[in-house]
Design a protein around this motif. Sequence first.
Motif, PDB file in Angstrom:
ATOM      1  N   CYS A 150       0.843  -1.208   0.000  1.00 30.05           N
ATOM      2  CA  CYS A 150       0.000   0.000   0.000  1.00 30.05           C
ATOM      3  C   CYS A 150       0.874   1.251   0.000  1.00 30.05           C
ATOM      4  O   CYS A 150       0.595   2.220  -0.726  1.00 30.05           O
ATOM      5  CB  CYS A 150      -0.936   0.000   1.211  1.00 30.05           C
ATOM      6  SG  CYS A 150      -2.321  -1.163   1.085  1.00 30.05           S
ATOM      7  N   GLU A 151       1.927   1.232   0.793  1.00 31.14           N
ATOM      8  CA  GLU A 151       2.827   2.384   0.850  1.00 31.14           C
ATOM      9  C   GLU A 151       3.510   2.585  -0.502  1.00 31.14           C
ATOM     10  O   GLU A 151       3.639   3.708  -0.992  1.00 31.14           O
ATOM     11  CB  GLU A 151       3.873   2.184   1.944  1.00 31.14           C
ATOM     12  CG  GLU A 151       4.749   3.391   2.201  1.00 31.14           C
ATOM     13  CD  GLU A 151       3.985   4.610   2.699  1.00 31.14           C
ATOM     14  OE1 GLU A 151       4.426   5.755   2.402  1.00 31.14           O
ATOM     15  OE2 GLU A 151       2.942   4.446   3.370  1.00 31.14           O
ATOM     16  N   ALA A 153       2.368   1.792  -3.411  1.00 35.88           N
ATOM     17  CA  ALA A 153       1.394   2.241  -4.415  1.00 35.88           C
ATOM     18  C   ALA A 153       1.286   3.763  -4.444  1.00 35.88           C
ATOM     19  O   ALA A 153       0.964   4.348  -5.495  1.00 35.88           O
ATOM     20  CB  ALA A 153       0.033   1.621  -4.129  1.00 35.88           C
ATOM     21  N   LYS A 154       1.563   4.414  -3.340  1.00 32.73           N
ATOM     22  CA  LYS A 154       1.460   5.879  -3.290  1.00 32.73           C
ATOM     23  C   LYS A 154       2.446   6.567  -4.219  1.00 32.73           C
ATOM     24  O   LYS A 154       2.232   7.708  -4.623  1.00 32.73           O
ATOM     25  CB  LYS A 154       1.686   6.362  -1.849  1.00 32.73           C
ATOM     26  CG  LYS A 154       0.618   5.929  -0.880  1.00 32.73           C
ATOM     27  CD  LYS A 154       0.949   6.411   0.525  1.00 32.73           C
ATOM     28  CE  LYS A 154      -0.080   5.943   1.521  1.00 32.73           C
ATOM     29  NZ  LYS A 154       0.255   6.357   2.916  1.00 32.73           N
ATOM     30  N   SER A 155       3.529   5.883  -4.565  1.00 33.92           N
ATOM     31  CA  SER A 155       4.550   6.500  -5.414  1.00 33.92           C
ATOM     32  C   SER A 155       4.243   6.344  -6.900  1.00 33.92           C
ATOM     33  O   SER A 155       4.962   6.891  -7.738  1.00 33.92           O
ATOM     34  CB  SER A 155       5.927   5.898  -5.107  1.00 33.92           C
ATOM     35  OG  SER A 155       5.961   4.529  -5.487  1.00 33.92           O
ATOM     36  N   VAL A 159      -2.114   7.296  -8.975  1.00 34.21           N
ATOM     37  CA  VAL A 159      -2.813   6.570  -7.907  1.00 34.21           C
ATOM     38  C   VAL A 159      -3.341   7.579  -6.883  1.00 34.21           C
ATOM     39  O   VAL A 159      -2.609   8.460  -6.441  1.00 34.21           O
ATOM     40  CB  VAL A 159      -1.882   5.545  -7.236  1.00 34.21           C
ATOM     41  CG1 VAL A 159      -2.469   5.056  -5.917  1.00 34.21           C
ATOM     42  CG2 VAL A 159      -1.639   4.365  -8.176  1.00 34.21           C
ATOM     43  N   THR A 160      -4.622   7.436  -6.522  1.00 34.14           N
ATOM     44  CA  THR A 160      -5.257   8.315  -5.538  1.00 34.14           C
ATOM     45  C   THR A 160      -5.870   7.460  -4.436  1.00 34.14           C
ATOM     46  O   THR A 160      -6.773   6.660  -4.705  1.00 34.14           O
ATOM     47  CB  THR A 160      -6.353   9.174  -6.197  1.00 34.14           C
ATOM     48  OG1 THR A 160      -5.772   9.952  -7.246  1.00 34.14           O
ATOM     49  CG2 THR A 160      -6.994  10.100  -5.167  1.00 34.14           C
ATOM     50  N   PHE A 161      -5.405   7.637  -3.204  1.00 32.33           N
ATOM     51  CA  PHE A 161      -5.887   6.836  -2.084  1.00 32.33           C
ATOM     52  C   PHE A 161      -7.230   7.345  -1.569  1.00 32.33           C
ATOM     53  O   PHE A 161      -7.475   8.549  -1.515  1.00 32.33           O
ATOM     54  CB  PHE A 161      -4.862   6.858  -0.944  1.00 32.33           C
ATOM     55  CG  PHE A 161      -3.936   5.679  -0.959  1.00 32.33           C
ATOM     56  CD1 PHE A 161      -4.004   4.696   0.014  1.00 32.33           C
ATOM     57  CD2 PHE A 161      -3.003   5.542  -1.977  1.00 32.33           C
ATOM     58  CE1 PHE A 161      -3.163   3.602  -0.029  1.00 32.33           C
ATOM     59  CE2 PHE A 161      -2.150   4.456  -2.024  1.00 32.33           C
ATOM     60  CZ  PHE A 161      -2.233   3.485  -1.048  1.00 32.33           C
ATOM     61  N   GLU A 164      -6.362   4.496   3.994  1.00 32.37           N
ATOM     62  CA  GLU A 164      -5.086   3.909   4.409  1.00 32.37           C
ATOM     63  C   GLU A 164      -5.329   2.490   4.938  1.00 32.37           C
ATOM     64  O   GLU A 164      -6.469   2.110   5.226  1.00 32.37           O
ATOM     65  CB  GLU A 164      -4.458   4.773   5.505  1.00 32.37           C
ATOM     66  CG  GLU A 164      -4.089   6.171   5.056  1.00 32.37           C
ATOM     67  CD  GLU A 164      -2.880   6.193   4.138  1.00 32.37           C
ATOM     68  OE1 GLU A 164      -2.064   5.243   4.202  1.00 32.37           O
ATOM     69  OE2 GLU A 164      -2.735   7.153   3.359  1.00 32.37           O
ATOM     70  N   CYS A 184      -6.084  -1.503   2.242  1.00 30.69           N
ATOM     71  CA  CYS A 184      -6.174  -0.109   1.824  1.00 30.69           C
ATOM     72  C   CYS A 184      -6.988  -0.040   0.537  1.00 30.69           C
ATOM     73  O   CYS A 184      -7.207  -1.065  -0.127  1.00 30.69           O
ATOM     74  CB  CYS A 184      -4.790   0.513   1.614  1.00 30.69           C
ATOM     75  SG  CYS A 184      -3.828  -0.239   0.263  1.00 30.69           S
ATOM     76  N   PHE A 186      -7.610   2.413  -3.124  1.00 27.52           N
ATOM     77  CA  PHE A 186      -7.138   3.521  -3.940  1.00 27.52           C
ATOM     78  C   PHE A 186      -7.638   3.368  -5.375  1.00 27.52           C
ATOM     79  O   PHE A 186      -7.937   2.264  -5.834  1.00 27.52           O
ATOM     80  CB  PHE A 186      -5.603   3.604  -3.932  1.00 27.52           C
ATOM     81  CG  PHE A 186      -4.902   2.320  -4.281  1.00 27.52           C
ATOM     82  CD1 PHE A 186      -4.674   1.960  -5.604  1.00 27.52           C
ATOM     83  CD2 PHE A 186      -4.469   1.448  -3.281  1.00 27.52           C
ATOM     84  CE1 PHE A 186      -4.028   0.769  -5.928  1.00 27.52           C
ATOM     85  CE2 PHE A 186      -3.819   0.254  -3.598  1.00 27.52           C
ATOM     86  CZ  PHE A 186      -3.602  -0.084  -4.925  1.00 27.52           C
ATOM     87  N   ASP A 188      -6.711   3.354  -9.220  1.00 28.58           N
ATOM     88  CA  ASP A 188      -5.517   3.131 -10.036  1.00 28.58           C
ATOM     89  C   ASP A 188      -5.366   4.285 -11.035  1.00 28.58           C
ATOM     90  O   ASP A 188      -6.180   5.224 -11.028  1.00 28.58           O
ATOM     91  CB  ASP A 188      -5.575   1.745 -10.690  1.00 28.58           C
ATOM     92  CG  ASP A 188      -6.400   1.692 -11.973  1.00 28.58           C
ATOM     93  OD1 ASP A 188      -7.107   2.674 -12.303  1.00 28.58           O
ATOM     94  OD2 ASP A 188      -6.342   0.665 -12.661  1.00 28.58           O
TER      95      ASP A 188
END
Length: 201
Positions: A150-151, A153-155, A159-161, A164, A184, A186, A188
């Motif tokens: 999940c962490e 994927a933030k990079s 991608v918009t969460f 968390e 989590c 988000f 894509d």
Amino acid sequence: MKYQGIAGLAVLLAGCSVNIDDAADERPQTANSRPVAAGVTSPEQRLPTDVRRTTIIVRDIEKSLALYRDVIGLEINYDTEVTTSGVALPAGEPGARARLVLLNANDPWVGWIGLMEWVDPAIPADDYPTRMGPGDVVIVLNTDDVETRCEAAKSVPGVTFTAEPRLQVYPGRDGAEDIRVVGCNFFDPDGILIELNQILE
């Protein structure tokens, strides 16, 4: 290899051109009485249909691969260019070219993700969604290390969460214990909502 016209694309998107009964012996089998999840057992007889794949029409296939291959950990098993009819799959113009990438998880037959990008000419993209409604899709994926993935994927660009990682508890089936997952959520890079979770023992 290129597949031309309606028939060729239909074979690609179906994922298999053989009769289900003919292919049954080639697919991985599960013991009939073995639970595959709490409260769920394999059918005593094979059902007539397998859910093979979800194919996503994407804006930028490399951004999508950065998520599905590099972060989530799926493996590419097919990557080619196809010429589309615009009819069997009602997208793009007749004769347009698209790149099709298929990715699998642990099962060699079911649960695949397809990514398809029209490259010449490209298909204009709609606005990126922020809310969901009828006709929208949620893809639920189970992974081995949900907090790390999940962490990561933030990079990934695009991608918009929406949530968390957190504990989610669902009632068990038929009186079984509650189902506990950490997950989590988000969007894509193309606005498909992903629930990435890890089932707890």
